[in-house]
Design a protein around this motif. Structure first.
Motif: not given
Lengths: 503, 175
Positions: A99, A147, A150, A153-154
């Motif tokens: 990221y 970010t 994200r 989410d992961t």
């Protein structure tokens, strides 16, 4: 917990949090669960200090608490979590690769602070990124937020256990310690925040070293006293998710190496025809590594990745490598032979390895005393008479892995101690060098001439410079070795954990 | 492989297993007896594999060292409270009551002293939170108890610090 692990925890806690936290932390690791007063009494530390230390440890997810019967609150340390501090650089670097810089700093802030609200993370990271940008440019909160989402989410970041919203049905006295809950479905739920703003640079006028700082800015609060929108919603890095990623990486690169060995001449492109893919998979499935298995033939067959076998292969490869580097390639040949054949007699080893008896004996005993190989007795007759018993050499991968893991902990502890020793030996010189650097920096800021700067630099003599160079080189080597050993620890722990789960 | 009891008693020299099975033939020279613990740093037969170098290795190394420095500056790093040398004891400002017990006076002095220590150690921590990296930080350590030795630090003085560390005027030569 073994002595080696406790020793390593002690070094890590002391290096990152100081002696007091180390004392309390190690005490809890040794004794298990204890209430506050017992800790204070047993360690001879004031209640105040114990509280501070526990705060730090709990904040960093190294200690948990539980309310027991009769309202007694007990604190428990998590030794294995302390050992994870060795891996912090690797987690941060991984976040960077996935990221980029924003992700890297988010994970870094979460690891440095243990638990943080999303708004605090976003603000801090935006500020830090702004510092590195060109004059006039700033980092927008929105970008950092994205970010963060994200990462959630992961599953690389997750919610810390929280205080459940009570319906006030029980108006009794509050429990001595809040009882926290987590739920799978809410663990990665990002609160709906509208974080609007941009990162701020630290104004250089704030940094006049001589005078007092402009205002005693406490680190945690915002500049303007706004209410924190997501107060009480704390996030932490999800180390297990990172471990999953490392494991996948390790397997993929092992297979890639394998494929290289077999198919170096074949071009590998993205448009692989179905037939070629089929061939690849069959080869993988037949490969003695056993990473990929074929389960059934319906629909052309289903291929599964056998995680446990994969981890086993990685652990075995690690053991082979250690034997090779410690005892030489002929020993390694014998080791691989015994691994392959599972059980071998002394004579058979000599024959298969084509190594003369005397040398083979010597090598086997070296590995035996290093606990890489073990002897198994197989009696031929019920009376276990020695003359009628088979003595077979064998490799017990699980116990060899455990032995090696234990050695790794000792190794890192030694590396850290040596590094601290080297630093301490050169303490005076280091301080002098830091002072000189500070003087040069301040002189440069006030626009000093080259000649003056030269003079100051010469305060450090040439042999002293040499000494500093050597010190830097040694410290770097020791640090890099620590990182390397931790990679081995990860592989071995993953394999051992996977094996224990199946039992 | 040596038999128990050093071979005294019945069946001396007998082993519980067949020597030949593990490859020691009759009349073979056994390795010399071990008379002392193995050396602390046994001689290295093979050179260790070089550490991985390259961008990733360098970056992770730099990260590690930065993190170490950063964590020492954060408020989570708790330094032991420095008992100030020559602690001033606050004497309560009131005419001494002769009727007061000696015990009580001592207790009052102790609590006041503790309070002062607490306040100073709290102040210390606040200061540490706000101060940028400064070398003076090192002085917050109690020198006496800096290392894990039983000796106070002045025991290790070898006269180096004599003459003062004057960085201000470096024109004069230092002898």
């Amino acid at each position: 917990m073994t002595q080696a692990e406790i020793k390593l925890c002690s070094l890590l806690l002391q290096e990152h949090f100081g002696e007091i936290v180390e004392k309390i932390g190690v005490h809890l690791i040794r004794t298990g669960s204890q209430p506050l007063r017992a800790i204070a009494h047993d360690t001879g530390t004031s209640l105040d200090q114990v509280k501070k230390a526990l705060c730090v440890l709990i904040q960093h997810n190294l200690v948990i608490y539980q309310v027991h019967k009769r309202g007694v609150v007990e604190y428990e340390a998590q030794c294995s979590r302390v050992l994870r501090m060795l891996r912090y650089p690797r987690y941060i670097y991984t976040a960077k690769t996935l990221y980029s810089d924003t992700g890297e700093l988010i994970v870094e802030e979460l690891l440095l602070n243990g638990k943080m609200t999303m708004s605090a993370v976003v603000k801090k990271v935006a500020d830090r990124l702004t510092e590195t940008m060109e004059d006039g440019k700033t980092m927008d909160y929105a970008e950092v937020s994205n970010t963060f989402v994200r990462l959630a989410d992961t599953h690389f970041v997750q919610r810390c256990p929280w205080v459940p919203a009570t319906e006030n049905s029980d108006p009794g006295p509050p429990p001595p310690a809040p009882i926290l809950v987590i739920s799978e479905k809410d663990m990665y739920l990002v609160p709906k925040l509208s974080l609007i703003g941009k990162g701020k640079r630290r104004r250089s006028s704030d940094e006049d070293a001589a005078g007092e700082p402009k205002a005693k800015r406490p680190k945690h609060s915002t500049d303007n006293k706004e209410p924190i929108p997501d107060d009480g919603i704390y996030w932490q890095a999800n180390l297990d998710r990172f471990h999953q990623h490392f494991r996948d990486q390790a397997i993929v690169s092992a297979v890639a190496n394998r494929m290289d060995q077999i198919f170096r001449s074949l071009p590998v492109g993205y448009n692989i025809s179905k037939q070629v893919l089929d061939q690849y998979l069959t080869l993988l499935a037949d490969d003695p590594l056993e990473f990929v298995g074929k389960s059934g033939d319906s629909g052309g067959g289903m291929y599964v990745i056998n995680l446990h076998k994969a981890l086993g292969s990685l652990a075995t490869a690690t053991l082979e490598s250690v034997v090779q580097e410690r005892f030489g390639s002929r020993c390694a040949r014998i080791f691989r032979l015994v691994l392959q054949k599972k059980h071998l007699e002394q004579k058979q080893v000599e024959d298969f390895a084509m190594i003369p008896a005397k040398e083979a004996k010597d090598m086997l005993y070296k590995m035996l005393s290093g606990n890489f190989i073990s002897l198994q007795e197989i009696p031929k007759t019920p009376d276990h008479a020695p003359s009628r018993t088979f003595y077979l050499y064998t490799v017990n991968i699980l116990s060899a892995a455990r032995m090696l893991l234990h050695r790794c902990y000792k190794s890192i502890a030694n590396l850290i101690e040596r590094r601290q020793f080297e630093t301490k030996e050169n303490k005076r010189l280091l301080e002098k060098s830091q002072r000189v650097e500070a003087i040069i920096a301040s002189m440069q800021a006030t626009g000093a001439e080259e000649a003056q700067l030269q003079e100051i630099e010469e305060m450090i003599t040439a042999p002293e410079r040499q000494q500093l160079e050597t010190l830097k080189r040694n410290v770097n080597k020791l640090d890099a070795s620590e990182i390397q050993v931790d990679e081995t620890i990860f592989l071995l722990e993953s394999y051992i954990e996977s094996t224990m789960k199946r039992q | 492989m040596a038999s128990r009891g050093g071979g005294r008693g019945r069946g001396r020299g007998q082993l519980t297993f067949n020597m030949e099975a593990v490859g020691i033939g009759k009349g073979d020279a056994l390795p010399p007896p071990t008379l002392q613990p193995s050396p602390l740093f046994p001689p290295l037969e093979f050179r260790p594999v070089p550490l991985p170098s390259g961008e990733e290795g360098e970056y992770v190394l730099a990260l590690k060292q930065e993190l170490r420095g950063a964590m020492r500056q954060l408020p989570y790093f708790i330094r032991p409270a420095v008992p100030k040398r020559g602690t001033t004891i606050l004497i309560p400002k009131r005419p001494p009551k002769n009727t007061e017990d000696k015990e009580e006076t001592i207790q009052k002095l102790e609590t006041l002293e503790k309070k002062e220590e607490e306040v100073t150690s709290e102040e210390d921590e606040e200061k540490e939170e706000e101060e940028e990296k400064e070398e003076e930080e090192e002085e917050e350590y109690d020198e006496e108890h800096e290392e894990e030795t039983d000796y106070i630090m002045s025991y290790f003085d070898n006269g180096e610090d004599f003459g003062g560390d004057s960085d201000d005027n470096m024109d004069e030569a230092i002898y």
